[in-house]
Design a protein around this motif. Structure first.
Motif: not given
Length: 333
Positions: A46, A232-233, A235-236, A252, A256-257, A260, A276, A280, A301
């Motif tokens: 992160r 940050g994607a 992470e996914v 991913a 993520e988009s 977020l 969130q 997801v 997450k």
């Protein structure tokens, strides 16, 4: 305001519990157990997107900080605290920004330029959120040739698009201050004076106008924000790989988009609880992932947010406490 935040937080927590229960506790826990301690790699990962965010912030603040009192490492640490406050404390999604202004001002900078850089950064972030969500939805449509279940997200992106554009226009015109004074009073629950960094309207308007003329810096800062979101994607991508279902970089980015965007759309809900998780589950279903896997990703997450944010909050608390200890000087002005 605080009561409403707590009620929204409890409602979000209840919704998250319902989602996990519907997916099946055992299936979700089995997936997390299979990933094991390797999921802890999400915590240091992160740092990369936050570092890019801090670089964008530094670009905005640099002209008013020639002595480098708030250099990039300082802003990186402050950005970590900002995110931890927004993600873990019962604030309306902007409490971290107020804390960030407080921390940087205590480094010896004037309140007006610091607040201006943060407000401008927030507006640029909103613009990048819309662009990032549009990119994710475009990739989704291209890969699935349709996303009927995400009509609400499409509508949300369209409705949200004018907000950052209007924010940039208000910054350019210098008409943002009076509204910000009222908004800050509502967010902080203060019925008296507005925060010190908004008390001088003239100075704040001058700072906004000066920053608005630096178009190159605004563009570079926005690129840093957008790059941070895209990074940050990872992470996914890593979480799903560890959960035993690897996906492509494009998938991913799609996940993520949307997540977020949904989370920031629900900024009034503390920690985005429920929002969130729902985001997801919704986007994972659209890309063909099971509900159990989606909940596993959502919990991964959340685990990262807690493990990343708690040390930041503790460090911030200790820093604030030490300022009142004899023999430990404050930053010079």
């Amino acid at each position: 305001m605080k009561r409403i935040a707590y009620l929204l937080g409890l409602a979000g927590l209840a919704a998250a519990i319902v989602l996990v229960a519907r997916a099946g506790w055992h299936a979700v826990l089995d997936a997390l157990a299979a990933a094991g301690l390797q999921l802890l790699w999400l915590v240091p990962l992160r740092v990369i997107p936050i570092a890019l965010d801090a670089a964008g912030w530094r670009l905005l603040l640099a002209p008013r900080d020639p002595q480098h009192r708030a250099a990039w490492p300082v802003l990186l640490a402050t950005a970590v605290v900002r995110e931890a406050v927004n993600r873990l404390l019962p604030v309306a999604g902007v409490g971290g920004e107020l804390v960030g202004v407080r921390i940087v001002v205590r480094r010896g900078l004037e309140p007006a330029p610091v607040a201006t850089s943060v407000i401008t950064e927030v507006v640029l972030t909103l613009l990048c959120l819309v662009l990032f969500a549009a990119l994710g939805l475009a990739l989704l449509v291209a890969s699935t040739r349709g996303a009927g279940s995400l009509d609400s997200i499409f509508i949300g992106v369209l409705l949200a698009s004018p907000i950052p554009i209007a924010g940039l226009w208000l910054i350019n015109e210098g008409r943002l201050v009076a509204w910000l004074q009222r908004f800050a009073a509502v967010v902080t629950g203060s019925t008296g004076q507005v925060p010190p960094w908004l008390q001088s309207m003239v100075a704040f308007e001058v700072e906004l106008a000066g920053l608005a003329r630096r178009r190159g810096r605004l563009a570079l800062a926005a690129l840093c924000q957008l790059a941070g979101m895209m990074v940050g994607a990872s992470e996914v991508w890593l979480a799903l790989r560890l959960l035993g279902h690897p996906v492509s970089v494009g998938t991913a980015l799609i996940i993520e988009s949307v997540v977020l965007f949904v989370r920031n759309l629900a900024f009034a809900i503390p920690a985005g609880l429920g929002a969130q998780e729902a985001g997801v589950v919704l986007i994972c279903a659209a890309v063909g992932l099971s509900q159990e896997l989606a909940i596993g990703l959502a919990l991964a997450k959340r685990m990262r947010e807690v493990l990343f944010g708690l040390p930041a909050l503790l460090g911030w608390h200790l820093w604030e406490s030490m300022r009142g200890v004899p023999g430990i000087p404050a930053a010079s002005k």
